[in-house]
Design a protein around this motif. Structure first.
Motif, PDB file in Angstrom:
ATOM      1  N   THR A  38     -89.689 -51.179 -78.742  1.00  0.00           N
ATOM      2  CA  THR A  38     -89.776 -52.225 -79.767  1.00  0.00           C
ATOM      3  C   THR A  38     -88.540 -53.119 -79.788  1.00  0.00           C
ATOM      4  N   TRP A  39     -87.351 -52.532 -79.752  1.00  0.00           N
ATOM      5  CA  TRP A  39     -86.111 -53.300 -79.855  1.00  0.00           C
ATOM      6  C   TRP A  39     -85.940 -54.238 -78.655  1.00  0.00           C
ATOM      7  N   ARG A  40     -86.259 -53.758 -77.476  1.00  0.00           N
ATOM      8  CA  ARG A  40     -86.166 -54.590 -76.279  1.00  0.00           C
ATOM      9  C   ARG A  40     -87.148 -55.759 -76.354  1.00  0.00           C
ATOM     10  N   PHE A  41     -88.343 -55.484 -76.837  1.00  0.00           N
ATOM     11  CA  PHE A  41     -89.348 -56.534 -76.987  1.00  0.00           C
ATOM     12  C   PHE A  41     -88.859 -57.610 -77.960  1.00  0.00           C
ATOM     13  N   ALA A  42     -88.279 -57.190 -79.090  1.00  0.00           N
ATOM     14  CA  ALA A  42     -87.800 -58.138 -80.101  1.00  0.00           C
ATOM     15  C   ALA A  42     -86.681 -59.017 -79.541  1.00  0.00           C
ATOM     16  N   LEU A  43     -85.743 -58.403 -78.812  1.00  0.00           N
ATOM     17  CA  LEU A  43     -84.639 -59.166 -78.222  1.00  0.00           C
ATOM     18  C   LEU A  43     -85.147 -60.197 -77.219  1.00  0.00           C
ATOM     19  N   MET A  44     -86.094 -59.799 -76.387  1.00  0.00           N
ATOM     20  CA  MET A  44     -86.608 -60.735 -75.397  1.00  0.00           C
ATOM     21  C   MET A  44     -87.395 -61.861 -76.056  1.00  0.00           C
ATOM     22  N   LEU A  45     -88.142 -61.533 -77.106  1.00  0.00           N
ATOM     23  CA  LEU A  45     -88.920 -62.553 -77.819  1.00  0.00           C
ATOM     24  C   LEU A  45     -88.013 -63.637 -78.385  1.00  0.00           C
ATOM     25  N   VAL A  46     -86.943 -63.243 -79.074  1.00  0.00           N
ATOM     26  CA  VAL A  46     -86.025 -64.207 -79.684  1.00  0.00           C
ATOM     27  C   VAL A  46     -85.294 -65.009 -78.612  1.00  0.00           C
ATOM     28  N   SER A  47     -84.815 -64.325 -77.560  1.00  0.00           N
ATOM     29  CA  SER A  47     -84.088 -65.007 -76.490  1.00  0.00           C
ATOM     30  C   SER A  47     -84.984 -66.006 -75.771  1.00  0.00           C
ATOM     31  N   LEU A  48     -86.189 -65.579 -75.467  1.00  0.00           N
ATOM     32  CA  LEU A  48     -87.125 -66.424 -74.731  1.00  0.00           C
ATOM     33  C   LEU A  48     -87.522 -67.664 -75.525  1.00  0.00           C
ATOM     34  N   LEU A  49     -87.891 -67.472 -76.792  1.00  0.00           N
ATOM     35  CA  LEU A  49     -88.307 -68.606 -77.617  1.00  0.00           C
ATOM     36  C   LEU A  49     -87.151 -69.574 -77.848  1.00  0.00           C
ATOM     37  N   SER A  50     -85.964 -69.034 -78.117  1.00  0.00           N
ATOM     38  CA  SER A  50     -84.796 -69.891 -78.355  1.00  0.00           C
ATOM     39  C   SER A  50     -84.484 -70.737 -77.130  1.00  0.00           C
ATOM     40  N   PHE A  51     -84.531 -70.115 -75.957  1.00  0.00           N
ATOM     41  CA  PHE A  51     -84.210 -70.853 -74.740  1.00  0.00           C
ATOM     42  C   PHE A  51     -85.286 -71.874 -74.407  1.00  0.00           C
ATOM     43  N   ASP A  52     -86.542 -71.498 -74.596  1.00  0.00           N
ATOM     44  CA  ASP A  52     -87.639 -72.432 -74.341  1.00  0.00           C
ATOM     45  C   ASP A  52     -87.520 -73.656 -75.248  1.00  0.00           C
ATOM     46  N   MET A  53     -87.214 -73.423 -76.536  1.00  0.00           N
ATOM     47  CA  MET A  53     -87.052 -74.544 -77.469  1.00  0.00           C
ATOM     48  C   MET A  53     -85.857 -75.396 -77.088  1.00  0.00           C
ATOM     49  N   ALA A  54     -84.778 -74.753 -76.626  1.00  0.00           N
ATOM     50  CA  ALA A  54     -83.573 -75.488 -76.239  1.00  0.00           C
ATOM     51  C   ALA A  54     -83.843 -76.394 -75.036  1.00  0.00           C
ATOM     52  N   THR A  55     -84.536 -75.865 -74.019  1.00  0.00           N
ATOM     53  CA  THR A  55     -84.793 -76.677 -72.822  1.00  0.00           C
ATOM     54  C   THR A  55     -85.726 -77.850 -73.138  1.00  0.00           C
ATOM     55  N   THR A  56     -86.682 -77.631 -74.031  1.00  0.00           N
ATOM     56  CA  THR A  56     -87.571 -78.729 -74.433  1.00  0.00           C
ATOM     57  C   THR A  56     -86.781 -79.809 -75.169  1.00  0.00           C
ATOM     58  N   ALA A  57     -85.889 -79.372 -76.070  1.00  0.00           N
ATOM     59  CA  ALA A  57     -85.053 -80.331 -76.799  1.00  0.00           C
ATOM     60  C   ALA A  57     -84.146 -81.105 -75.845  1.00  0.00           C
ATOM     61  N   VAL A  58     -83.588 -80.399 -74.841  1.00  0.00           N
ATOM     62  CA  VAL A  58     -82.752 -81.065 -73.839  1.00  0.00           C
ATOM     63  C   VAL A  58     -83.571 -82.098 -73.071  1.00  0.00           C
ATOM     64  N   ASN A  59     -84.797 -81.733 -72.716  1.00  0.00           N
ATOM     65  CA  ASN A  59     -85.665 -82.643 -71.973  1.00  0.00           C
ATOM     66  C   ASN A  59     -85.962 -83.903 -72.786  1.00  0.00           C
ATOM     67  N   ASN A  60     -86.263 -83.728 -74.082  1.00  0.00           N
ATOM     68  CA  ASN A  60     -86.529 -84.882 -74.948  1.00  0.00           C
ATOM     69  C   ASN A  60     -85.270 -85.731 -75.142  1.00  0.00           C
ATOM     70  N   TYR A  61     -84.126 -85.080 -75.275  1.00  0.00           N
ATOM     71  CA  TYR A  61     -82.863 -85.800 -75.442  1.00  0.00           C
ATOM     72  C   TYR A  61     -82.530 -86.591 -74.174  1.00  0.00           C
ATOM     73  N   TYR A  62     -82.753 -85.954 -73.020  1.00  0.00           N
ATOM     74  CA  TYR A  62     -82.466 -86.604 -71.741  1.00  0.00           C
ATOM     75  C   TYR A  62     -83.392 -87.806 -71.536  1.00  0.00           C
ATOM     76  N   ASP A  63     -84.671 -87.642 -71.897  1.00  0.00           N
ATOM     77  CA  ASP A  63     -85.613 -88.758 -71.799  1.00  0.00           C
ATOM     78  C   ASP A  63     -85.193 -89.908 -72.709  1.00  0.00           C
ATOM     79  N   PHE A  64     -84.712 -89.553 -73.904  1.00  0.00           N
ATOM     80  CA  PHE A  64     -84.246 -90.549 -74.870  1.00  0.00           C
ATOM     81  C   PHE A  64     -83.058 -91.339 -74.314  1.00  0.00           C
ATOM     82  N   LYS A  65     -82.133 -90.642 -73.666  1.00  0.00           N
ATOM     83  CA  LYS A  65     -80.929 -91.287 -73.138  1.00  0.00           C
ATOM     84  C   LYS A  65     -81.205 -92.092 -71.874  1.00  0.00           C
ATOM     85  N   LYS A  66     -82.176 -91.631 -71.074  1.00  0.00           N
ATOM     86  CA  LYS A  66     -82.411 -92.242 -69.765  1.00  0.00           C
ATOM     87  C   LYS A  66     -83.540 -93.266 -69.746  1.00  0.00           C
TER      88      LYS A  66
END
Length: 313
Positions: A38-66
């Motif tokens: 359970t604990w390993r699953f929870a850690l991966m869930l939070v890490s995965l979602l946070s990183f996925d959201m971060a890369t999407t935000a970076v992509n939108n920010y980069y599109d905005f700048k470029k």
């Protein structure tokens, strides 16, 4: 930044492309190896979602700048930074916080599992950053579908299964300067074939996005796969990848990786083909792009349901 603008910035509706592979890998480990932490699953869930959201935000920010053209094509509405009048400093701050949360949970998971998760997770972080950032981001090349499909469709499933298997898939250790690596090749191949529908479904989400944006991408010098092969060929490829997924399911049934219940997935071809026809008629970000997400959910959520039923039986 309020909750609505944040969810738009990270394109929360596309996060199923992370959660479903995580769920599939977890269920695979339960079904094939009968292990779950359970604990390993929870850690991966939070890490995965946070990183996925971060890369999407970076992509939108980069599109905005470029962006070379800041009007037309729905730019004023589908770019969250423009639509919600977000401050650049706030967007950057959100990206940094999401990356820190992802890295923190990822390192805790490594402490629980070992070096292999560190290497695969680190490689995924690197690809995620290069996907949206750098002199020539992957998302602006004809490789976006390949990288997103393999890393989100296979690497996520592999890691999410591996963390529950107690080294039954692979072992990586470092002792006195020597690196020892062992791989269960047969089980890894099985897991790869199990991942194929997710790989192709995620690649098709990216492909549909690029098909919808093809005219805008040409103006903004984003040379994606549809720009290279043309819209007609891209639409043909879009349909073909779904049918390959069903062929793969038949192979998994023959190999005994999927239970006989997988035959219940055949009726999903009916709504999936209906969605393909709608997308073939019109390719618009605001109206028909979501069909690629629906198809991904349709097939892979049904596979999850089959595995859950098989586990219960």
């Amino acid at each position: 930044m309020n909750v609505k603008s944040f969810l738009k910035l990270v394109e929360i509706q596309t996060k199923v492309a992370s959660v479903i592979p995580l769920t599939m890998g977890t269920l695979y480990a339960l079904y094939r190896f009968e292990h779950f932490y359970t604990w390993r699953f929870a850690l991966m869930l939070v890490s995965l979602l946070s990183f996925d959201m971060a890369t999407t935000a970076v992509n939108n920010y980069y599109d905005f700048k470029k962006a070379s053209r800041t009007h037309g094509y729905g730019y004023e509405t589908h770019n969250a930074i423009v639509a919600h009048k977000l401050k650049e400093s706030v967007v950057v701050g959100v990206i940094v916080l999401l990356l820190l949360l992802a890295a923190g949970c990822g390192l805790l998971l490594v402490a629980q599992t070992g070096l292999l998760v560190f290497l695969l997770g680190g490689l995924s972080f690197l690809i995620g950053i290069l996907y949206s950032f750098g002199p020539v981001p992957i998302s602006r090349m004809p490789l976006g579908e390949l990288f997103s499909g393999l890393f989100m469709g296979f690497v996520i499933i592999f890691i999410s299964a591996y963390i529950h298997t107690d080294d039954m898939l692979a072992v990586l250790t470092l002792e006195r300067g020597w690196v020892h690596f062992q791989l269960n090749l047969v089980e890894t191949i099985y897991l790869f074939w199990f991942s194929v529908p997710a790989i192709l479904g995620i690649a098709n989400i990216m492909l549909a996005n690029n098909i919808c944006d093809i005219d805008e991408d040409v103006d903004n010098r984003r040379y994606t796969l549809p720009v290279y092969i043309g819209k007609a060929n891209a639409l043909t490829l879009f349909k073909l990848l779904y049918y390959v997924s069903y062929v793969d399911l038949a192979l998994l049934l023959i190999l005994g990786v999927h239970p006989l219940l997988v035959l219940l997935l055949l009726p999903t071809l009916i709504p999936l083909r209906r969605n393909l026809a709608k997308f073939d008629e019109r390719q618009e970000k605001a109206t028909t792009f979501v069909l690629s997400v629906k198809n991904f959910l349709l097939l892979n959520a049904a596979r999850i349901a089959v595995l859950v039923v098989a586990l219960l039986l």
